[in-house]
Design a protein around this motif. Structure first.
Motif, short mmCIF file in Angstrom:
data_model
loop_
_atom_site.label_atom_id
_atom_site.label_comp_id
_atom_site.label_asym_id
_atom_site.label_seq_id
_atom_site.Cartn_x
_atom_site.Cartn_y
_atom_site.Cartn_z
N GLY A 21 8.97 6.01 -15.71
CA GLY A 21 7.66 5.48 -15.33
C GLY A 21 7.61 3.98 -15.56
N ALA A 22 8.21 3.53 -16.66
CA ALA A 22 8.20 2.10 -16.97
C ALA A 22 8.92 1.33 -15.87
CB ALA A 22 8.87 1.86 -18.33
N LEU A 23 10.04 1.87 -15.40
CA LEU A 23 10.79 1.20 -14.33
C LEU A 23 9.99 1.19 -13.03
CD1 LEU A 23 14.39 2.57 -14.85
CD2 LEU A 23 13.69 0.18 -14.83
N LEU A 24 9.42 2.35 -12.74
CA LEU A 24 8.69 2.50 -11.49
C LEU A 24 7.51 1.52 -11.43
CD1 LEU A 24 8.10 4.21 -8.91
CD2 LEU A 24 6.69 5.66 -10.36
N TRP A 25 6.69 1.53 -12.50
CA TRP A 25 5.49 0.70 -12.48
C TRP A 25 5.83 -0.78 -12.68
CZ3 TRP A 25 1.62 2.62 -10.05
CH2 TRP A 25 1.46 4.02 -10.02
N GLY A 26 6.92 -1.03 -13.40
CA GLY A 26 7.39 -2.41 -13.56
C GLY A 26 7.82 -2.98 -12.21
N THR A 27 8.47 -2.15 -11.43
CA THR A 27 8.91 -2.57 -10.09
C THR A 27 7.71 -2.89 -9.22
OG1 THR A 27 10.86 -1.16 -10.28
CG2 THR A 27 10.21 -1.76 -8.06
N LEU A 28 6.74 -1.99 -9.25
CA LEU A 28 5.55 -2.20 -8.42
C LEU A 28 4.76 -3.44 -8.88
CD1 LEU A 28 4.01 -0.92 -6.02
CD2 LEU A 28 2.57 0.20 -7.70
N LEU A 29 4.74 -3.61 -10.20
CA LEU A 29 4.02 -4.77 -10.75
C LEU A 29 4.63 -6.08 -10.24
CD1 LEU A 29 2.04 -6.10 -12.72
CD2 LEU A 29 3.67 -5.71 -14.55
N SER A 30 5.97 -6.16 -10.26
CA SER A 30 6.63 -7.38 -9.78
C SER A 30 6.31 -7.62 -8.31
CB SER A 30 8.15 -7.27 -9.91
OG SER A 30 8.48 -7.05 -11.23
N GLY B 242 6.22 -7.83 -21.24
CA GLY B 242 6.53 -8.22 -19.85
C GLY B 242 5.37 -7.91 -18.93
N ALA B 243 4.76 -6.73 -19.17
CA ALA B 243 3.63 -6.32 -18.33
C ALA B 243 2.47 -7.31 -18.48
CB ALA B 243 3.18 -4.92 -18.72
N TYR B 244 2.19 -7.69 -19.74
CA TYR B 244 1.10 -8.64 -19.98
C TYR B 244 1.35 -9.96 -19.28
CZ TYR B 244 -1.54 -6.01 -23.52
OH TYR B 244 -2.34 -5.11 -24.17
N VAL B 245 2.58 -10.47 -19.45
CA VAL B 245 2.89 -11.79 -18.89
C VAL B 245 2.85 -11.75 -17.37
CG1 VAL B 245 4.70 -13.55 -18.67
CG2 VAL B 245 4.20 -12.57 -20.90
N VAL C 246 -3.51 -8.49 -6.73
CA VAL C 246 -3.95 -8.37 -8.11
C VAL C 246 -4.44 -6.96 -8.42
CG1 VAL C 246 -5.60 -9.24 -9.82
CG2 VAL C 246 -4.52 -10.80 -8.22
N ASP C 247 -5.12 -6.33 -7.44
CA ASP C 247 -5.65 -4.98 -7.68
C ASP C 247 -4.54 -4.00 -8.06
OD1 ASP C 247 -4.62 -5.36 -5.10
OD2 ASP C 247 -5.84 -3.77 -4.23
N ILE C 248 -3.43 -4.05 -7.31
CA ILE C 248 -2.33 -3.13 -7.62
C ILE C 248 -1.61 -3.57 -8.90
CG2 ILE C 248 -0.15 -2.15 -6.75
CD1 ILE C 248 -1.25 -2.35 -3.95
N ALA C 249 -1.53 -4.89 -9.11
CA ALA C 249 -0.90 -5.40 -10.33
C ALA C 249 -1.63 -4.89 -11.57
CB ALA C 249 -0.88 -6.93 -10.31
N VAL C 250 -2.96 -4.86 -11.48
CA VAL C 250 -3.77 -4.39 -12.62
C VAL C 250 -3.44 -2.93 -12.91
CG1 VAL C 250 -6.13 -3.84 -13.36
CG2 VAL C 250 -5.63 -6.04 -12.28
N GLU C 251 -3.41 -2.12 -11.85
CA GLU C 251 -3.14 -0.69 -12.01
C GLU C 251 -1.74 -0.46 -12.57
OE1 GLU C 251 -5.22 1.71 -11.73
OE2 GLU C 251 -3.70 3.26 -12.11
N ALA C 252 -0.75 -1.18 -11.98
CA ALA C 252 0.64 -1.01 -12.41
C ALA C 252 0.80 -1.44 -13.87
CB ALA C 252 1.57 -1.83 -11.51
N SER C 253 0.15 -2.54 -14.26
CA SER C 253 0.26 -3.02 -15.65
C SER C 253 -0.32 -1.99 -16.61
CB SER C 253 -0.52 -4.31 -15.85
OG SER C 253 -0.16 -5.23 -14.90
N GLU D 32 0.84 -1.20 0.00
CA GLU D 32 0.00 0.00 0.00
C GLU D 32 0.88 1.26 0.00
OE1 GLU D 32 -3.28 1.20 -0.98
OE2 GLU D 32 -3.32 -0.89 -0.32
N GLU D 33 1.91 1.24 0.89
CA GLU D 33 2.82 2.39 0.95
C GLU D 33 3.57 2.55 -0.38
OE1 GLU D 33 5.33 2.54 4.74
OE2 GLU D 33 4.20 0.66 4.91
N ALA D 34 3.99 1.40 -0.94
CA ALA D 34 4.73 1.44 -2.21
C ALA D 34 3.84 2.04 -3.30
CB ALA D 34 5.16 0.03 -2.60
N TYR D 35 2.58 1.64 -3.31
CA TYR D 35 1.65 2.12 -4.33
C TYR D 35 1.41 3.63 -4.18
CZ TYR D 35 -2.74 2.35 -7.02
OH TYR D 35 -3.71 2.68 -7.92
N GLN D 36 1.18 4.06 -2.94
CA GLN D 36 0.94 5.50 -2.71
C GLN D 36 2.17 6.32 -3.12
OE1 GLN D 36 -1.95 6.68 -2.14
NE2 GLN D 36 -2.84 4.63 -1.80
N LEU D 37 3.36 5.79 -2.80
CA LEU D 37 4.59 6.50 -3.17
C LEU D 37 4.72 6.57 -4.69
CD1 LEU D 37 7.31 7.79 -2.38
CD2 LEU D 37 8.31 5.51 -2.32
#
Length: 600
Positions: A395-404, A431-434, A412-419, A379-384
């Motif tokens: 942005g790609a790095l940031l959201w890729g990191t959060l996605l992993s 990579g995002a799709y997979v 899954v909820d945050i994964a969807v947003e990050a993807s 949650e903290e990671a997502y808000q940050l």
DNA sequence: TTAGGGTTAG
């Protein structure tokens, strides 16, 4: 009788004056060349002014160069602006001054003014302009300058062409760099180094080593420390420990081991090639390590999960009054992230600005998102992540990191947003799709998995398979994701993996990445899972000392986490009674591409 | 009188 006498006197006086003039002229130039501080520069400037030489272009050029050397670009510019007739040297010197002062854009702007003033550029001017484009990685302007080089007949100039090779390399146009290199009528160690660097910095390390071999075969010259640093970098990018060691040998033979840059490259290379103990040995031999050597060692230790070692090195560096830079902090945050040192990491983030005057930017916050995400503080990671202003790449790095991280912890909820954000950034789309698909699979949301896979097929998104490799003696053996099941020894390997999985389960392993749990996932997802298996397998091999004195090392992704130690123990038992140990030469290369001995 | 190449990251 008087007339000739008078003429003689006049001649004599003229000669005297001329000699005095010449002597004074050289004296001023000597003074300007030897200026090492601003006080003597100002004094020399004053002498030039008093003697009336300020209108002399040649003398003023010396003065400009003096200011440029002392990093006083504004003084150089003021003097230049007051010159009645600046020539090509005046323009070029000032442009080079701007490049040295970290203002390459100003250098290019000045070059446009020069064109308008109808002063014709020479080879020095072109080399300077190309250098400015190289620093800015401005391919468009670089190509325009290249066109002028051709038009004005400098295509055979060694320095200009070497600069072009370098510029194209820095602008990621390696093919054009190679084209210029191939067309050069003569080359020297600088042009060869530029070409090697162009390959090494554009993920074409094999070509870099190939060019280095050609240089050696042609016996053109001895490699110098610039060239060796680049070659070591190429070995590091390939994970080629054997080649790296050979390069290290050349460094020692050529007495370049005391060079700080070469030593830093070696520290980095050994860490990337799986031998952090060698990194440390090389690092400890550096007499006056720079911020870069320290950063290389900090990052090297961090890769091995030795977070506390990284933090100790950082303290040591501060005690030695070596000022950390922004990349040092990326290393420190990375170290904290990979060793679970969250509190220490957050403390270092705070101290960056307060203690060291470095303002954290997107890359630092991305490390913090990773640090929070890994420990489950999603949650903290997502808000940050949401609060950070980023450019597209960042942005790609940031959201890729959060996605992993969200996949790892089943959010899954945050994964969807990050993807979504990752796909919007138009980078790492496959990579995002997979990864999202795997997050759905983990959560048992098979409908979503199938719908995502259909979308991938419909939009033509294809995931490149990843690979891992081991280096045995002088050959590399590559495992491509998706290949394990289809290769000649695939059944044995899969059997080995299943056994490993069983043993790990018996010992309480509950992680999701090692087990063959995604049997229902479609092809691309399976590739990723099997890829993880092969990586684990390679990883385990890397920790084993094979009998007969042969050591197998893993060149990539050597992480000493708890799982890997566990994998090591288990696979040791299995491998001991496997044919690969008894006859290492029968250990096949799981071929999908070329894999040959690339040692030089 | 002026010019070219090397090292550290997520």
């Amino acid at each position: 009788m008087k007339k000739p006498l008078n003429q003689n006197v006049v001649f004599a006086l003229r000669n005297e004056l001329s000699n005095f003039h010449t002597e004074f002229f050289y004296c001023i130039q000597r003074q300007l060349r030897n200026c090492n501080d601003i006080v003597s520069a100002t004094s020399a400037h004053s002498n030039v002014f008093k003697s009336g030489f300020l209108n002399d272009t040649f003398t003023s050029n010396h003065l400009i160069n003096c200011y440029v050397r002392l990093q006083k670009i504004n003084d150089a510019r003021k003097l230049f602006d007051e010159m009645p007739a600046p020539n090509v040297v005046s323009w070029t010197s000032l442009m080079a001054g701007y490049v040295d002062a970290g203002q390459p854009q100003m250098a290019l702007s000045l070059s446009r003014e020069m064109y308008r003033s109808s002063v014709v550029p020479n080879d020095f001017t072109f080399a300077t302009m190309i250098n400015a484009c190289s620093i800015l990685a401005d391919l468009q302007v670089g190509k325009t300058v290249h066109a002028h080089v051709e038009i004005l007949g400098f295509r055979s100039n060694l320095v200009v062409c070497s600069s072009l090779v370098d510029m194209y390399g820095k602008c990621n146009d390696v093919d054009e760099a190679r084209r210029v290199f191939d067309l050069m009528s003569c080359r020297n160690v600088v042009s060869w180094t530029s070409m090697i660097t162009a390959y090494a910095q554009n993920a074409q390390g094999h070509h870099a080593l190939q060019i280095f071999r050609e240089f050696g075969v042609l016996m053109l010259d001895h490699p110098n420390h610039f060239m060796l640093a680049s070659v070591i970098n190429a070995c590091a990018s390939l994970g080629r420990l054997v080649s790296g060691k050979v390069a290290h040998g050349t460094v020692i033979r050529r007495s370049h081991d005391s060079n700080d840059v070469v030593a830093s490259a070696l520290v980095d290379m050994y860490a990337k090639c799986g031998s952090v103990s060698y990194s440390e040995k090389v690092f400890r031999r550096i007499r006056n390590p720079s911020v870069i050597s320290y950063t290389s060692m900090i990052v090297g230790a961090a890769k091995y999960g030795l977070g506390n070692t990284s933090l100790d090195l950082f303290e040591e560096m501060i005690d030695r009054r070596i000022k950390p830079n922004d990349i040092t902090f990326v290393g420190i945050l990375h170290a904290c992230s990979h060793s679970g040192l969250v509190d220490e990491g957050l403390e270092h983030l705070k101290s960056m600005h307060v203690k060291h005057g470095i303002i954290p930017d997107a890359k630092h916050y991305t490390c913090v998102v990773d640090m929070l995400g890994r420990t489950g503080r999603l949650e903290e990671a997502y808000q940050l992540a949401k609060s950070i202003q980023v450019e597209s790449d960042e942005g790609a790095l940031l959201w890729g990191t959060l996605l992993s991280a969200s996949r790892l912890h089943g959010r899954v909820d945050i994964a969807v947003e990050a993807s979504k954000r990752l796909i919007e950034s138009n980078q790492q789309v496959s990579g995002a799709y997979v990864t999202l698909s795997n997050a759905y699979a983990l959560a048992g949301q098979w409908e979503n998995v199938h719908s995502l896979r259909s979308e991938m097929k419909r939009t033509g998104v294809y995931k490149e398979p990843g690979c891992s490799w081991v280096e045995i003696k002088d050959s590399s053996y590559v495992f491509y994701a998706g290949d394990v099941a289809s290769c000649p020894q695939g059944n044995k390997l899969v059997g080995l993996l299943r056994e490993l999985e069983e043993r790990m389960k018996e010992r309480g392993y509950v992680g999701g990445s090692i087990g063959l749990v995604f049997v229902d996932v479609e092809e691309e997802a399976k590739e990723e899972i099997v890829g993880l298996h092969s990586e684990r397998l390679a990883l385990a091999f890397g920790l084993i000392n094979i009998p007969k004195g042969v050591t197998i090392r893993v060149m990539k992704n050597l992480r000493m986490c708890r799982d890997c130690h566990e994998a090591f123990k288990l696979i040791s038992d299995i491998v001991e009674r496997d044919f690969m140990v008894r006859d290492v030469n029968r250990f096949h290369h799981f071929d999908k591409g070329s894999c040959t001995c690339r040692d030089f």
